[in-house]
Design a protein around this motif. Sequence first.
Motif, mmCIF file in Angstrom:
data_model
loop_
_atom_site.group_PDB
_atom_site.id
_atom_site.type_symbol
_atom_site.label_atom_id
_atom_site.label_comp_id
_atom_site.label_asym_id
_atom_site.label_seq_id
_atom_site.Cartn_x
_atom_site.Cartn_y
_atom_site.Cartn_z
ATOM 1 N N ALA A 121 0.791 -1.375 -0.050
ATOM 2 C CA ALA A 121 0.122 -0.132 0.061
ATOM 3 C C ALA A 121 0.937 1.284 0.162
ATOM 4 C CB ALA A 121 -1.005 0.126 1.035
ATOM 5 N N ASP A 122 2.091 1.303 0.682
ATOM 6 C CA ASP A 122 3.089 2.398 0.827
ATOM 7 C C ASP A 122 3.626 2.424 -0.601
ATOM 8 O OD1 ASP A 122 2.401 2.762 3.507
ATOM 9 O OD2 ASP A 122 4.067 1.630 3.963
ATOM 10 N N ALA A 123 3.959 1.582 -1.205
ATOM 11 C CA ALA A 123 4.619 1.782 -2.533
ATOM 12 C C ALA A 123 3.443 2.174 -3.303
ATOM 13 C CB ALA A 123 5.144 0.321 -2.816
ATOM 14 N N LEU A 124 2.417 1.758 -3.443
ATOM 15 C CA LEU A 124 1.114 1.983 -4.333
ATOM 16 C C LEU A 124 0.803 3.806 -4.123
ATOM 17 C CD1 LEU A 124 -0.640 1.163 -6.712
ATOM 18 C CD2 LEU A 124 -2.167 0.458 -5.030
ATOM 19 N N THR A 125 0.780 3.914 -3.044
ATOM 20 C CA THR A 125 0.834 5.629 -2.672
ATOM 21 C C THR A 125 1.752 6.181 -3.305
ATOM 22 O OG1 THR A 125 -0.779 4.751 -0.675
ATOM 23 C CG2 THR A 125 0.169 6.968 -0.877
ATOM 24 N N ALA A 126 2.912 5.847 -3.006
ATOM 25 C CA ALA A 126 4.101 6.738 -3.510
ATOM 26 C C ALA A 126 4.180 6.585 -4.984
ATOM 27 C CB ALA A 126 5.410 6.052 -2.834
ATOM 28 N N ALA A 127 3.919 5.504 -5.602
ATOM 29 C CA ALA A 127 3.684 5.663 -7.224
ATOM 30 C C ALA A 127 2.712 6.612 -7.714
ATOM 31 C CB ALA A 127 3.438 4.197 -7.611
ATOM 32 N N ARG A 128 1.301 6.452 -6.994
ATOM 33 C CA ARG A 128 0.311 7.356 -7.382
ATOM 34 C C ARG A 128 0.714 8.906 -7.019
ATOM 35 N NH1 ARG A 128 -4.405 3.418 -5.058
ATOM 36 N NH2 ARG A 128 -4.618 2.344 -6.662
ATOM 37 N N ARG A 129 1.421 9.292 -6.020
ATOM 38 C CA ARG A 129 2.002 10.643 -5.794
ATOM 39 C C ARG A 129 3.084 11.088 -6.923
ATOM 40 N NH1 ARG A 129 4.646 10.059 -1.164
ATOM 41 N NH2 ARG A 129 2.637 9.213 -0.293
ATOM 42 N N ALA B 50 -3.256 -4.457 -1.876
ATOM 43 C CA ALA B 50 -2.409 -5.721 -1.404
ATOM 44 C C ALA B 50 -2.361 -6.754 -2.109
ATOM 45 C CB ALA B 50 -3.399 -6.003 -0.050
ATOM 46 N N PRO B 51 -1.324 -7.443 -2.101
ATOM 47 C CA PRO B 51 -1.101 -8.836 -2.765
ATOM 48 C C PRO B 51 -2.148 -9.918 -2.571
ATOM 49 C CG PRO B 51 0.640 -8.450 -1.110
ATOM 50 C CD PRO B 51 -0.240 -7.352 -0.960
ATOM 51 N N PRO B 52 -2.061 -10.650 -3.509
ATOM 52 C CA PRO B 52 -3.089 -11.764 -3.033
ATOM 53 C C PRO B 52 -2.688 -12.629 -1.914
ATOM 54 C CG PRO B 52 -2.456 -11.969 -5.488
ATOM 55 C CD PRO B 52 -1.643 -10.600 -4.674
#
Length: 88
Positions: free
Chosen positions: A3-11, A53-55
């Motif tokens: 979730a942190d990595a996805l948030t950073a990528a979206r930012r 989140a991953p499966p």
Amino acid sequence: MTADALTAARRKATELRRAIQSLHRIHGDTPPMRRLMSDLGWIENGLGELPSAPPAGGADRIPVPDTPYAREMWHGADDEGLGGRRLP
């Protein structure tokens, strides 16, 4: 962590959008700018399709052994290069 990595990528994608919009004001509607906007769209769409989140437990993973397949498995199968021709 995901979730942190996805948030950073979206930012970062949002920052990239602002930068490309600034470039668009300078360079106008040129083929390279249209290409950048299209690429940005692909990035944003990809990020939007990722789950936060991953499966669980690798549910979508199928183990593939490193051992060779049994020759019997291919008995009667067509060779792709022959276009479905079966020999007697």
